[in-house]
Design an enzyme around this catalytic site. Sequence first.
Site, short mmCIF file in Angstrom:
data_model
loop_
_atom_site.label_atom_id
_atom_site.label_comp_id
_atom_site.label_asym_id
_atom_site.label_seq_id
_atom_site.Cartn_x
_atom_site.Cartn_y
_atom_site.Cartn_z
N PRO A 276 0.82 -1.21 0.00
CG PRO A 276 0.16 -0.85 2.22
CD PRO A 276 0.88 -1.84 1.34
N GLY A 277 0.44 2.26 -0.75
CA GLY A 277 1.13 3.55 -0.74
C GLY A 277 0.16 4.63 -0.32
NE ARG A 278 -3.57 7.01 -4.86
CZ ARG A 278 -3.12 7.82 -5.83
NH1 ARG A 278 -3.25 9.11 -5.73
NH2 ARG A 278 -2.57 7.32 -6.93
NE ARG A 314 -2.17 12.37 -6.97
CZ ARG A 314 -3.46 12.56 -6.89
NH1 ARG A 314 -3.94 13.64 -6.29
NH2 ARG A 314 -4.30 11.69 -7.37
CB CYS A 343 5.21 30.44 -17.86
SG CYS A 343 5.67 31.89 -16.90
CD GLU A 344 4.15 24.43 -19.19
OE1 GLU A 344 3.22 24.05 -19.93
OE2 GLU A 344 5.34 24.30 -19.45
C1 LIG Z 1 2.73 2.37 -7.21
C2 LIG Z 1 2.79 0.97 -6.77
C3 LIG Z 1 2.22 0.60 -5.54
C4 LIG Z 1 1.48 1.56 -4.65
O1 LIG Z 1 0.33 2.06 -5.23
P1 LIG Z 1 -0.70 2.91 -4.34
O2 LIG Z 1 -1.79 3.24 -5.26
O3 LIG Z 1 0.02 4.12 -3.87
O4 LIG Z 1 -1.13 2.05 -3.21
C5 LIG Z 1 2.35 -0.71 -5.13
N1 LIG Z 1 3.01 -1.62 -5.90
C6 LIG Z 1 3.56 -1.30 -7.08
C7 LIG Z 1 4.26 -2.34 -7.87
C8 LIG Z 1 3.47 0.01 -7.56
O5 LIG Z 1 3.99 0.32 -8.75
#
Ligand SMILES: *Cc1c(COP(=O)(O)O)cnc(C)c1O
Length: 419
Positions: A276-278, A314, A343-344
């Site tokens: 998990p990231g986001r 984003r 400037c975009e």
């Molecule tokens: C980007 C990525 C994640 C994390 O994605 P989230 O949407 O931030 O949870 C996990 N695994 C891989 C291989 C990724 O490229």
Amino acid sequence: MDHFQLIDGQLCAEQVPLADIARDVGTPVYVYSRATFERHARVFREALSGLPSVHIAFAVKSNPNLAVLRLLSKEGYGADVVSEGEMNRALAAGMPAEDIVFSGVGKSKRELTAAVKAGIGQFNLESEEEGVELAAIASELGATATCALRVNPDVDARTHEKISTGKAENKFGVSYDRAAGIYARLSALEGLNMRGLAVHIGSQISDLEPSRQAFVKMGALMEELRAQGLSVTHMDLGGGLGVPYKGNESLPTPADYGAMVVEVTKGWDVTVMFEPGRVISGNAGVLVSEVIRVKEGTSAPWIVVDAAMNDLARPAMYDAWHDFAAVKPTGETFTANVVGPICESSDTFAKNREVDVVKAGDLVVFRTAGAYGATMANTYNSRALVPEVMVDGDAWALVAGRIEPETILAAESVPDFLV
Ligand SMILES: *Cc1c(COP(=O)(O)O)cnc(C)c1O
């Protein structure tokens, strides 16, 4: 849930007024909440408590700040890294090499070598060619590289096209049909220990059905491998769970996701891995900015802020929405456009949006900026690289200093032939 709230009429990170941080550090500045990170890390882990064996590797690319990695390491999280640079950050944060997963479609020979030497816990192979190369590197070093094979399940994650990764047309993984053959051939190589499969179908996923379908397909593939006498002890289900960017948005929760995973993986008899990231970092950060001026427009006024697309990419990259608010709201709102100084025309954060009334010199925030925020920042238009702060209760610390344009200029030079 996060810990950014109004206290006595002004927006605070935990107990710290954002205005105090802006005064001392300047703007724009990212501000992270320790309590929010910890809460998300615990909620996600709790959601998976129905699984017999779990490994969680935080997707470093969503927020690679050293303090963030340290915090998550203390929560028992490992790391999912996609470059040598990210691997070194995870190690510097104190994460055991064993808990690190190395993902990425283009790991270089140099990166594979460094990762084998570091004793990385798992390589998620994206191709047969990569596996053959890694086997040679590991053998030469007298080591064994533990690996999973990333499979492209060909399902549509139903997310933004630019963050979809699990369709046949995407560059990631090996095709589902070829996966069993590749796994068998790689399993026979000296230097590799093939222990499982990996899948990751995309990011900001707001519908669990595509993930469920992908996981079911992975389970069937796992059975096929086992029927051939191959060993599968780990299944990496990736990351991708979305977060609400708009105040009123409703998305599947970690608990919904966990329940789905528990149901699909029943009887698998593996360690289930997650990246998990986001969902961990998104709501744990905001970007604080100052209004430079409010300029009259044809349909709506332009709020020109001192943050820009180089600080928060984003909206320009993915048409993403970030809630925008005044740090000291008056209660009045108006319809306006929010833009940065670059400037975009794509340097636009909001169009014709109902927002808090603000004027020149007011502080404002973009919310849910903890994921894919500071890490995507650059110095376009010779702007500074944005600083980062972490708050802990009523204390705070600078966790990444602003890199001034002068520092970048100092790395450049005029060659002799132009003197
Ligand atoms: C980007 C990525 C994640 C994390 O994605 P989230 O949407 O931030 O949870 C996990 N695994 C891989 C291989 C990724 O490229």
